[in-house]
Motif scaffolding. Structure first.
Motif, PDB file in Angstrom:
ATOM      1  N   ALA A  79       0.909  -1.265  -0.027  1.00 42.19           N
ATOM      2  CA  ALA A  79      -0.066   0.085  -0.094  1.00 42.19           C
ATOM      3  C   ALA A  79       0.838   1.260   0.116  1.00 42.19           C
ATOM      4  N   GLN A  80       2.066   1.219   0.706  1.00 40.63           N
ATOM      5  CA  GLN A  80       2.750   2.461   0.869  1.00 40.63           C
ATOM      6  C   GLN A  80       3.700   2.650  -0.574  1.00 40.63           C
ATOM      7  N   CYS A  81       3.934   1.409  -1.114  1.00 38.25           N
ATOM      8  CA  CYS A  81       4.462   1.562  -2.466  1.00 38.25           C
ATOM      9  C   CYS A  81       3.224   2.131  -3.435  1.00 38.25           C
ATOM     10  N   ALA A  82       2.275   1.509  -3.334  1.00 33.79           N
ATOM     11  CA  ALA A  82       1.156   2.089  -4.288  1.00 33.79           C
ATOM     12  C   ALA A  82       0.902   3.648  -4.093  1.00 33.79           C
ATOM     13  N   ASN A  83       1.110   4.008  -3.119  1.00 29.09           N
ATOM     14  CA  ASN A  83       0.955   5.645  -2.580  1.00 29.09           C
ATOM     15  C   ASN A  83       2.070   6.494  -3.020  1.00 29.09           C
ATOM     16  N   ILE A  84       3.422   5.805  -3.206  1.00 29.32           N
ATOM     17  CA  ILE A  84       4.286   6.481  -3.616  1.00 29.32           C
ATOM     18  C   ILE A  84       4.230   6.631  -5.240  1.00 29.32           C
ATOM     19  N   ALA A  85       3.859   5.606  -5.896  1.00 29.88           N
ATOM     20  CA  ALA A  85       3.487   5.504  -7.192  1.00 29.88           C
ATOM     21  C   ALA A  85       2.672   6.521  -7.728  1.00 29.88           C
ATOM     22  N   ASN A  86       1.481   6.623  -6.838  1.00 32.16           N
ATOM     23  CA  ASN A  86       0.451   7.510  -7.130  1.00 32.16           C
ATOM     24  C   ASN A  86       0.870   9.090  -7.393  1.00 32.16           C
ATOM     25  N   GLU A  87       1.937   9.338  -6.352  1.00 33.23           N
ATOM     26  CA  GLU A  87       2.453  10.579  -6.118  1.00 33.23           C
ATOM     27  C   GLU A  87       3.121  10.850  -7.512  1.00 33.23           C
ATOM     28  N   ILE A  88       4.191  10.002  -7.723  1.00 35.32           N
ATOM     29  CA  ILE A  88       5.126  10.138  -8.924  1.00 35.32           C
ATOM     30  C   ILE A  88       4.180  10.289 -10.314  1.00 35.32           C
ATOM     31  N   PHE A  89       3.245   9.530 -10.275  1.00 37.76           N
ATOM     32  CA  PHE A  89       2.412   9.566 -11.588  1.00 37.76           C
ATOM     33  C   PHE A  89       1.770  10.653 -11.834  1.00 37.76           C
ATOM     34  N   GLU A  90       1.122  11.364 -10.870  1.00 42.88           N
ATOM     35  CA  GLU A  90       0.291  12.500 -10.947  1.00 42.88           C
ATOM     36  C   GLU A  90       1.404  13.619 -10.998  1.00 42.88           C
ATOM     37  N   GLY A  91       2.394  13.621 -10.455  1.00 45.89           N
ATOM     38  CA  GLY A  91       3.507  14.583 -10.730  1.00 45.89           C
ATOM     39  C   GLY A  91       3.948  14.809 -12.144  1.00 45.89           C
ATOM     40  N   LEU A  92       4.205  13.461 -12.532  1.00 48.20           N
ATOM     41  CA  LEU A  92       4.879  13.448 -14.097  1.00 48.20           C
ATOM     42  C   LEU A  92       3.852  13.743 -15.169  1.00 48.20           C
ATOM     43  N   ARG A  93       2.370  13.494 -14.693  1.00 45.52           N
ATOM     44  CA  ARG A  93       1.234  13.899 -15.580  1.00 45.52           C
ATOM     45  C   ARG A  93       1.271  15.430 -15.746  1.00 45.52           C
ATOM     46  N   LYS A  94       1.242  16.093 -14.424  1.00 45.04           N
ATOM     47  CA  LYS A  94       1.326  17.463 -14.530  1.00 45.04           C
ATOM     48  C   LYS A  94       2.494  17.963 -15.372  1.00 45.04           C
ATOM     49  N   TRP A  95       3.848  17.582 -15.025  1.00 43.98           N
ATOM     50  CA  TRP A  95       4.571  17.976 -15.860  1.00 43.98           C
ATOM     51  C   TRP A  95       4.728  17.654 -17.364  1.00 43.98           C
ATOM     52  N   MET A  96       4.223  16.627 -17.696  1.00 41.98           N
ATOM     53  CA  MET A  96       4.216  16.443 -19.004  1.00 41.98           C
ATOM     54  C   MET A  96       3.033  17.222 -19.770  1.00 41.98           C
ATOM     55  N   ASN A  97       2.160  17.493 -18.954  1.00 39.13           N
ATOM     56  CA  ASN A  97       1.197  18.310 -19.851  1.00 39.13           C
ATOM     57  C   ASN A  97       1.472  19.700 -19.741  1.00 39.13           C
ATOM     58  N   ALA A  98       2.042  20.005 -18.684  1.00 38.30           N
ATOM     59  CA  ALA A  98       2.559  21.588 -18.626  1.00 38.30           C
ATOM     60  C   ALA A  98       3.723  21.869 -19.593  1.00 38.30           C
ATOM     61  N   GLU A  99       4.668  20.870 -19.842  1.00 40.15           N
ATOM     62  CA  GLU A  99       5.914  21.175 -20.748  1.00 40.15           C
ATOM     63  C   GLU A  99       5.715  20.791 -22.078  1.00 40.15           C
ATOM     64  N   LEU A 128      -1.766   9.806 -20.430  1.00 38.56           N
ATOM     65  CA  LEU A 128      -1.972   9.121 -19.366  1.00 38.56           C
ATOM     66  C   LEU A 128      -3.214   9.508 -18.525  1.00 38.56           C
ATOM     67  N   ASP A 129      -3.992   8.473 -18.479  1.00 41.05           N
ATOM     68  CA  ASP A 129      -5.393   8.614 -17.817  1.00 41.05           C
ATOM     69  C   ASP A 129      -5.444   7.844 -16.576  1.00 41.05           C
ATOM     70  N   GLU A 130      -6.871   7.828 -15.881  1.00 34.63           N
ATOM     71  CA  GLU A 130      -7.054   7.246 -14.770  1.00 34.63           C
ATOM     72  C   GLU A 130      -6.940   5.938 -15.055  1.00 34.63           C
ATOM     73  N   LYS A 131      -7.162   5.205 -15.879  1.00 32.43           N
ATOM     74  CA  LYS A 131      -7.067   3.707 -15.980  1.00 32.43           C
ATOM     75  C   LYS A 131      -5.744   3.365 -15.957  1.00 32.43           C
ATOM     76  N   ASP A 132      -4.987   4.081 -16.463  1.00 34.29           N
ATOM     77  CA  ASP A 132      -3.422   3.905 -16.282  1.00 34.29           C
ATOM     78  C   ASP A 132      -2.763   3.773 -14.945  1.00 34.29           C
ATOM     79  N   LEU A 133      -3.332   4.926 -14.072  1.00 31.70           N
ATOM     80  CA  LEU A 133      -3.184   5.175 -12.982  1.00 31.70           C
ATOM     81  C   LEU A 133      -3.587   3.889 -12.050  1.00 31.70           C
ATOM     82  N   GLU A 134      -4.704   3.449 -12.244  1.00 32.19           N
ATOM     83  CA  GLU A 134      -5.488   2.252 -11.477  1.00 32.19           C
ATOM     84  C   GLU A 134      -4.559   1.074 -11.921  1.00 32.19           C
TER      85      GLU A 134
END
Length: 541
Positions: A346-366, A375-381
């Motif tokens: 569960a802790q691993c999933a939490n870290i992965a969630n944060e990295i995923f969301e952060g990278l998605r914002k960076w990829m969209n912004a840059e 990357l969409d919500e199904k990829d995150l799931e």
């Protein structure tokens, strides 16, 4: 939104033990168990109608520890609920006990009626099993009472609580025949049989530690010459959370055998629960007989999860009490095979969630031209599912467990609601969370489509980094952030320390640093940007 703002907690003050449950959840009602704590306070051993000063002291010490854990996780009081069940419900000095707890810890204890307890158990079941549309009979065996609830589509049709618990029965009776006679008498006098018959039911679900222990005994063949060296066989991976009347009887017959050897095997298998397991199993067998139950499914969730489900509904107006069916199937598979490792997953999933969301914002912004992928919500799931399941292969041994995990996911037919392609993606991510970084050669090129390959590589980078960080830092994160600057992408998380540390970072073993450097190099290759990882100390309290 920070991690702590997504955390909810429940404290279940039971007859035999007090349990603290911490869950990360969002407004869709999706659950992820972050932490569990259990303390055998044993209020059910009282010989009088009142809670003794000694038991009160044990209860207060336990709740102070729980309160400290809640505070260290920044879980707000309005997202924490503390409930008490049979032992305190029947105590003459319950009011004094609640007052002492509030003065000592600030916790407000709600003493549940038997019917309220049954309703919360039903809500917990709905989070774990896809039984919302069914008329379901739920049986929850506790230390001091057993709850029976019939529910359908989220509504409770019948709720009954009887003073039959595995602790109280063990205290009152020595012989199994006495337990059987007493249980039959109480159930018949209560009118439960007629009430259940009038309501009817399509499916039966059992909850609580006693019933889960019996299901585990059936699953591992305790009633059929079980030995401690038994290994879970591959064919068993398809077995669901259930057992039949005949299988229960087989376990009960083995439990009731006399002799030092049998007692030793019982203690070895059931451990802390061995003292009360005979009474609990005999009680359940009588319930099967009187209510004409042929088989029972088992829920990994019960009262504590039900309490949190209702808290979620109060905090998030749009929260769905049923939860996410796809995600629930992942939880069921993870819970069956992970055991105590599910907290790490569960802790691993939490870290992965944060990295995923952060990278998605960076990829969209840059507007990354190199990574032409949405990357969409199904990829995150799928990523979170792979994280939660990545270590289930350990049930068959540590060597090559990632390959065993892949086989379980691909062959168990347990991930309901996921497409064939998504199941393959989850299995491959779990398979490649360690060892060599994957290459799409002839052995793997047919496993997923061309469209999924780049998505898989990105998610693979994330899960591999997440696993290394979780395994080597034993995270208890207050917060995790992904930052972007001219140097590249930066992952910053804070590790809780017991005392102040003047260093700006934490020491890293040489082998861990070498392993992490390899994964950061893979990140740079895939994203054409460096990833900097910084672990900062955060003093507890």
């Amino acid at each position: 939104m920070t991690l702590s703002s997504n955390l909810f907690a429940s404290i279940d003050m039971g007859t035999n033990s007090f349990k603290l449950l911490i869950i990360q959840a969002n407004q869709s009602g999706k659950f992820l168990t972050i932490d569990r704590h259990r303390n055998p306070v044993c209020l059910g051993r009282e010989s009088s109608a009142s809670i003794s000063p000694e038991s009160l002291l044990r209860a207060l010490n336990c709740l102070r520890e729980f309160h400290h854990i809640l505070k260290s996780n920044d879980i707000s009081p309005h997202r924490t609920r503390c409930v008490a069940t049979a032992a305190i419900r029947s105590a003459d000095n319950a009011i004094d006990l609640r007052k002492a707890i509030h003065e000592s810890t600030g916790l407000n204890v709600v003493v549940l009626s038997g019917e309220e307890e049954a309703r919360y158990v039903y809500l917990g079941v709905l989070k774990f099993l896809p039984v919302f549309e069914k008329r379901v009979l739920v049986v929850d065996i506790g230390g001091g009472s057993t709850e029976f609830v019939i529910g359908e589509k989220g509504n409770v049709i019948l709720g009954v609580s009887l003073n039959l618990g595995h602790v109280s029965l063990s205290q009152k009776f020595v012989r199994v025949s006495e337990i059987r006679e007493f249980v039959r008498s109480v159930i018949k006098q209560s009118g439960l049989v007629d009430k259940v018959k009038d309501c009817g039911f399509e499916k039966v679900v059992g909850t609580s530690g006693t019933i889960k222990a019996i299901e585990k005994a059936v699953f591992l063949g305790y009633g059929h010459n079980y030995s401690h060296d038994n290994e879970v066989q591959f064919g068993d991976f398809k077995r669901d959370w259930k057992f039949s009347k005949g299988e229960l009887s087989c376990v009960v017959e083995k439990l009731c055998r006399d002799g030092e050897g049998e007692r030793g095997r019982r203690e070895e298998f059931f451990k802390r629960r061995s003292e009360f397991i005979i009474a609990g199993a005999v009680l359940l067998e009588e319930i099967f007989e009187l209510l004409k139950i042929e088989d029972m499914e088992v829920s990994g969730y019960a009262l504590g999860e039900g309490v949190i489900a209702e808290t979620l509904a109060d905090v998030f107006e749009s929260c769905d009490l049923i939860g996410n069916g796809r995600w629930s199937s992942v939880l069921r598979l993870a819970t069956r095979f992970s055991g105590t490792k599910i907290k790490c997953a569960a802790q691993c999933a939490n870290i992965a969630n944060e990295i995923f969301e952060g990278l998605r914002k960076w990829m969209n912004a840059e507007g990354q031209d190199e990574i032409n992928l949405h990357l969409d919500e199904k990829d995150l799931e799928c990523l979170e599912a792979a994280c939660l399941l990545h270590n289930i292969g350990l049930c068959a041994g540590k060597k090559g467990y990632h390959k065993q995990t892949h086989q379980i996911i691909m062959n168990c037919d347990c991930l309901h609601g996921y497409s064939t392609e998504e199941v393959k993606l989850i299995a491959l991510l779990a398979r490649h969370h360690r060892k060599k970084f994957p290459k799409f050669d002839r052995s793997t090129s047919d496993l997923i489509s061309e469209e999924s390959k780049q998505r898989f590589i990105i998610l693979c980078v994330i899960i591999r980094i997440s696993v290394i960080l979780q395994q080597n830092y034993s995270l208890n994160c207050k917060d995790v952030k992904v930052l972007h600057n001219h140097e590249g992408v930066q992952l910053v998380f804070w590790k809780v320390l017991k005392e102040a540390n003047t260093k700006s970072g934490l020491p890293v073993r040489e082998d861990v640093e070498k392993e992490l450097r390899k994964e950061l190099a893979h990140f740079g290759t895939v994203f054409q940007q460096p990833l900097l990882v910084e672990v900062l100390p955060c003093v507890e309290g």
